[in-house]
Design an enzyme around this catalytic site. Sequence first.
Site, short mmCIF file in Angstrom:
data_model
loop_
_atom_site.label_atom_id
_atom_site.label_comp_id
_atom_site.label_asym_id
_atom_site.label_seq_id
_atom_site.Cartn_x
_atom_site.Cartn_y
_atom_site.Cartn_z
N SER A 1 0.82 -1.21 0.00
CA SER A 1 0.00 0.00 0.00
C SER A 1 0.85 1.27 0.00
CB SER A 1 -0.96 -0.04 1.20
OG SER A 1 -2.00 0.87 1.07
N ASP B 1 10.03 6.14 -10.05
CA ASP B 1 9.59 6.93 -11.20
C ASP B 1 10.35 8.24 -11.33
OD1 ASP B 1 7.74 5.02 -11.91
OD2 ASP B 1 6.09 5.96 -10.82
N LYS C 1 -0.79 -4.48 -3.20
CA LYS C 1 -2.11 -3.96 -2.81
C LYS C 1 -2.21 -2.51 -3.28
CE LYS C 1 -5.40 -3.21 0.92
NZ LYS C 1 -5.69 -1.82 0.55
#
Length: 698
Positions: A466, A477, A491
Amino acid sequence: MSWFATLSRLVALTAVLVTASPMVMALEPTDEQRQAAVEIADSLRYGHYADVEFDEAWSRDAFDRYLDILDGQRSYLLQRDIKPFNHLRTELDHTLLDGDLDEVFALHQRANERREERLEWLLDQLDEGLDFTFDGNERLEIDREDAPFATRESQLDALWQKRLKNDALTLALTDQDREQVEKNLRQRYEGQLTRLEQTEPEDVFGLFMAAVTGSIEPHTSYLSPRQGESFDIQMSLSLEGIGALLQADGEYVKVASLVPGGPAERAGVLKPADRIVAVGQEDEEDMVNVIGMRLDNVVDLIRGPKGSVVRLDVIPAQAVDMTRSHTVKITRDTVDLEDQAASSEVIEIERDGETHALGVITVPTFYVDFDAWQAGEDDYRSTTRDVAKEINKLKEQDVEGIVLDLRNNGGGALQEANSLIGLFIDRGPTVQVRDAQSRIQLYGDSEAGTLYDGPLGVLVNRLSASASEIFAGAIQDYGRGLVVGSGTFGKGTVQTLDQLNHGEIKITRAKFYRISGESTQNRGVKPDITFPSLIDPERIGESSLDNALAWDSVRDVQYRRYGEPEQYLDTLQKHHDERAQSNPNFRYLERQSALARKLREQHTSVSLNREQREREMEAQEAEQLSLENQRRRALGMEELDEWIDAREDALANEDGESTEGDKDEDEDMPAERAQVIEAAEILLDYAQLESTTRLARG
């Protein structure tokens, strides 16, 4: 209808009434449960992230799931028991939408009657006395979830004769004599029979709703009033227990995860995927067998006042034989914010006669003191604030890079994931959240400046979930640092808790996406450099769950890249591989992971011949012990005589203080501690490669 047909029907009905046990009382749904079923159906149709449609296809899936819940091992119900309910296979959608639960309860009633009959049959066998010699060639199939339902009781008698023999052999292998074996088995079966008598309408309703919601998606679930109360207690972190999230796994109760900073994690005696088979209290000699017990009843046995001790009989996740359990003790306690606070250490690495200092910050969870924050207090605690303090401490010690250890971090407050990313970037988006209407909301860091702009690493594993995945994905990124470790949980969904007229429903309403547009759902975050792991992704993680939402992507957003770590990955991987080949702990993790997989694939049945069973157990444990002792010899540690000693020894080391300094002081570290050291080594490689590139560019 003719008088003969009427008479035949009455005779058949009488036969059913006569065979139905007076102990297992017929249960009927309440008006509140009927209404709750309708509300749950509406919530799923109009509120769930997925496009939920209740039709015949859904009915078939939900009906099969309900049968799996009632008799997943195909060991109680006969085909003729199910036949009168087969129309539900295509009509269960109407049953749910209309709140017409009578036949759902009737099917549960039939399963309970069969369970009672079987338990009484087992007790009758014990009354006659066990006469097993354990010298034949029989084997017991372990997993029967794909087996067809039996057509005759004699087929189930044969199966249960083997099961009884296996139960007796399992106890006999722990050096119990015949009298002790019979006593323990009687206590087990009588306990299961007593619990069967205590079945309530809420139990039946809860199981059916588990089939309903589980056929949609694994993180959507119905919470009874009692479960809702427990959920509220857990969310407030005031639960007095052991700090472990448990889930049903067939007839067993499995450890899903440990609460960071909780009693179980501090004790170091439980691991994810461990199975709990018995629970005992500090002042009681006997332990209660919990195989086949309802999950909430097991939780009640484990929960208790702060300072008291609970004993658990545990089958380790790595065990391939159910007889290899051991008893652990955990002192119950509450979990407070301080137990989950971020902490740091300095790791020193020797290279070419020079000492390099790398910082490691362990982040157990993404937390915030909501009460203090909402009250407007200036000094409230949070993950971001605590990590900032640790960064400043490490900067004062002139570290050459910082690793954030997010292993076992199951997530927490989304706002903290966003603000933590902001310590390492100069404003920008952090995560996209898409709802059921495909509306995308963008979250990000709005504060200018960074607290730390040096070399950064993020260490993750299968239990990083999460918010941890949001953080790791954003760092990757942005090109802000390296992600190392094993693939994360996967998740990538958001749940809310909605009130019903009776109980609550936890429902998935949105999905997370990285700023690159990729979902974290199902696939998780793939590390730049992958480490071996003892956590089996087929047993733990989103991809191991039935009906998990699929991975997909949305459009990326505009963001600034801070670096290009990928240009160094070939070199970093080469250096890592060289170290891993000469690192006994990494070799151990790699080989142990492969061995565990091989043993699980081979171990589809168990022998009911005592000598053969012992030979198989000894062969399996000899392989595991050999790997452990190879590691120990390479590290100059004392070798072990028994495989079961390896786990206790590793846990004892994990419970001790971690040492700083060179690796000679870490010779007796548990294998997973090596991952922290290697993460620091990789980050040092990265820092030096970046420095060389900058110098070359002038």
